[in-house]
Design a protein around this motif. Structure first.
Motif, mmCIF file in Angstrom:
data_model
loop_
_atom_site.group_PDB
_atom_site.id
_atom_site.type_symbol
_atom_site.label_atom_id
_atom_site.label_comp_id
_atom_site.label_asym_id
_atom_site.label_seq_id
_atom_site.Cartn_x
_atom_site.Cartn_y
_atom_site.Cartn_z
ATOM 1 N N UNK A 61 -30.574 107.582 -5.444
ATOM 2 C CA UNK A 61 -30.654 106.143 -5.199
ATOM 3 C C UNK A 61 -29.924 105.338 -6.267
ATOM 4 N N UNK A 62 -29.588 105.965 -7.403
ATOM 5 C CA UNK A 62 -28.828 105.243 -8.419
ATOM 6 C C UNK A 62 -27.374 105.164 -7.968
ATOM 7 N N UNK A 63 -26.729 104.022 -8.169
ATOM 8 C CA UNK A 63 -25.355 103.845 -7.668
ATOM 9 C C UNK A 63 -24.373 104.896 -8.173
ATOM 10 N N UNK A 64 -24.466 105.279 -9.452
ATOM 11 C CA UNK A 64 -23.524 106.245 -10.003
ATOM 12 C C UNK A 64 -23.665 107.614 -9.351
ATOM 13 N N UNK A 65 -24.895 108.078 -9.257
ATOM 14 C CA UNK A 65 -25.128 109.393 -8.669
ATOM 15 C C UNK A 65 -24.774 109.384 -7.189
ATOM 16 N N UNK A 66 -25.199 108.345 -6.486
ATOM 17 C CA UNK A 66 -24.889 108.239 -5.060
ATOM 18 C C UNK A 66 -23.382 108.317 -4.851
ATOM 19 N N UNK A 67 -22.632 107.580 -5.641
ATOM 20 C CA UNK A 67 -21.178 107.540 -5.486
ATOM 21 C C UNK A 67 -20.551 108.910 -5.777
ATOM 22 N N UNK A 68 -20.975 109.533 -6.867
ATOM 23 C CA UNK A 68 -20.377 110.812 -7.253
ATOM 24 C C UNK A 68 -20.838 111.945 -6.350
ATOM 25 N N UNK A 69 -22.144 112.028 -6.106
ATOM 26 C CA UNK A 69 -22.708 113.173 -5.394
ATOM 27 C C UNK A 69 -22.525 113.084 -3.887
ATOM 28 N N UNK A 70 -22.725 111.901 -3.324
ATOM 29 C CA UNK A 70 -22.710 111.788 -1.871
ATOM 30 C C UNK A 70 -21.364 111.340 -1.304
ATOM 31 N N UNK A 71 -20.526 110.687 -2.114
ATOM 32 C CA UNK A 71 -19.290 110.122 -1.570
ATOM 33 C C UNK A 71 -18.047 110.740 -2.207
ATOM 34 N N UNK A 72 -17.818 110.455 -3.497
ATOM 35 C CA UNK A 72 -16.558 110.839 -4.136
ATOM 36 C C UNK A 72 -16.404 112.335 -4.374
ATOM 37 N N UNK A 73 -17.465 112.992 -4.830
ATOM 38 C CA UNK A 73 -17.356 114.412 -5.155
ATOM 39 C C UNK A 73 -16.786 115.234 -4.007
ATOM 40 N N UNK A 74 -17.423 115.200 -2.842
ATOM 41 C CA UNK A 74 -16.893 115.984 -1.726
ATOM 42 C C UNK A 74 -15.505 115.514 -1.272
ATOM 43 N N UNK A 76 -13.056 113.970 -3.105
ATOM 44 C CA UNK A 76 -12.000 114.218 -4.082
ATOM 45 C C UNK A 76 -11.738 115.704 -4.266
ATOM 46 N N UNK A 77 -12.810 116.481 -4.403
ATOM 47 C CA UNK A 77 -12.651 117.902 -4.682
ATOM 48 C C UNK A 77 -12.475 118.750 -3.436
ATOM 49 N N UNK A 78 -12.856 118.235 -2.299
ATOM 50 C CA UNK A 78 -12.895 119.038 -1.089
ATOM 51 C C UNK A 78 -14.258 119.693 -0.969
ATOM 52 N N UNK A 79 -14.680 119.919 0.259
ATOM 53 C CA UNK A 79 -16.034 120.397 0.496
ATOM 54 C C UNK A 79 -16.306 121.742 -0.167
ATOM 55 N N UNK A 80 -15.386 122.690 -0.086
ATOM 56 C CA UNK A 80 -15.645 124.029 -0.638
ATOM 57 C C UNK A 80 -15.842 123.991 -2.151
ATOM 58 N N UNK A 81 -14.963 123.301 -2.870
ATOM 59 C CA UNK A 81 -15.077 123.236 -4.330
ATOM 60 C C UNK A 81 -16.332 122.467 -4.732
ATOM 61 N N UNK A 82 -16.605 121.357 -4.033
ATOM 62 C CA UNK A 82 -17.786 120.565 -4.347
ATOM 63 C C UNK A 82 -19.048 121.392 -4.134
ATOM 64 N N UNK A 83 -19.094 122.108 -3.048
ATOM 65 C CA UNK A 83 -20.263 122.931 -2.739
ATOM 66 C C UNK A 83 -20.463 124.016 -3.790
ATOM 67 N N UNK A 84 -19.356 124.605 -4.249
ATOM 68 C CA UNK A 84 -19.450 125.641 -5.281
ATOM 69 C C UNK A 84 -20.044 125.070 -6.568
ATOM 70 N N UNK A 85 -19.656 123.861 -6.943
ATOM 71 C CA UNK A 85 -20.200 123.218 -8.144
ATOM 72 C C UNK A 85 -21.691 122.952 -7.962
ATOM 73 N N UNK A 86 -22.051 122.390 -6.825
ATOM 74 C CA UNK A 86 -23.471 122.088 -6.570
ATOM 75 C C UNK A 86 -24.319 123.355 -6.552
ATOM 76 N N UNK A 87 -23.803 124.385 -5.918
ATOM 77 C CA UNK A 87 -24.560 125.623 -5.838
ATOM 78 C C UNK A 87 -24.732 126.254 -7.209
ATOM 79 N N UNK A 88 -23.719 126.141 -8.039
ATOM 80 C CA UNK A 88 -23.811 126.731 -9.372
ATOM 81 C C UNK A 88 -24.924 126.083 -10.188
ATOM 82 N N UNK A 89 -25.185 124.815 -9.943
ATOM 83 C CA UNK A 89 -26.197 124.115 -10.734
ATOM 84 C C UNK A 89 -27.568 124.113 -10.062
#
Length: 157
Positions: A61-74, A76-89
């Motif tokens: 719900x915080x603007x920074x996290x929402x923007x990075x996690x739900x919008x820009x991350x996937x 900018x990086x593409x779904x596969x790379x973004x998913x790999x980062x999320x899964x690693x953490x």
């Protein structure tokens, strides 16, 4: 690709864990710090998973996290790379909680790895649902009711 996206992509890939870094001063930590939301005994799978999902939704719900996690991350990086980062953490943390619950005998005898993937997917979808909601308070309450029911269904009572 928009100008500057390549540099942003390189920065994110070089430092994928940066959003998770913690300040030295405890008072400066975000209120949604997931590890602080988990009950200290860790044996109650329902409490642990509910607290973690609630902290995740709060973070989204915080603007920074929402923007990075739900919008820009996937995007900018593409779904596969973004998913790999999320899964690693996140995936490792979910697997560890499930393994601990299995060790305590509170988790039904289920394969941990696919269960962790399904729970991660549910948490991600819950964040997207909350983000799109016109009534976030109601959406969060409803999501948490469902999360509690799902997790209780995975436990030996």
């Amino acid at each position: 690709m928009p100008e500057g996206t390549g540099a942003h992509r390189q920065e994110v890939e070089l430092h994928p864990a940066r959003p998770c870094e913690q300040p030295e001063d405890h008072a400066e930590r975000p209120r949604w710090q997931i590890t602080e939301a988990i009950p200290p005994d860790g044996a109650d799978l329902v409490a642990v998973m509910s607290c973690a999902v609630e902290a995740w939704l709060d973070a989204c719900e915080t603007p920074e996290v929402r923007r990075i996690v739900l919008i820009d991350g996937p995007a900018v990086l593409g779904w596969e790379r973004w998913r790999a980062i999320c899964q690693a953490h996140m995936l490792g943390m979910i697997e560890a909680v499930l393994a601990q619950a299995a060790e305590h005998g509170t988790l039904l005898p289920l394969p941990i790895k696919p269960l962790a993937h399904l729970l991660l997917a549910a948490a991600d979808e819950a964040a997207l649902y909350l983000n799109a909601s016109t009534d976030p308070d109601t959406a969060c309450t409803e999501i948490m009711q469902i999360v509690d029911a799902l997790i209780r269904g995975l436990t030996r009572v």
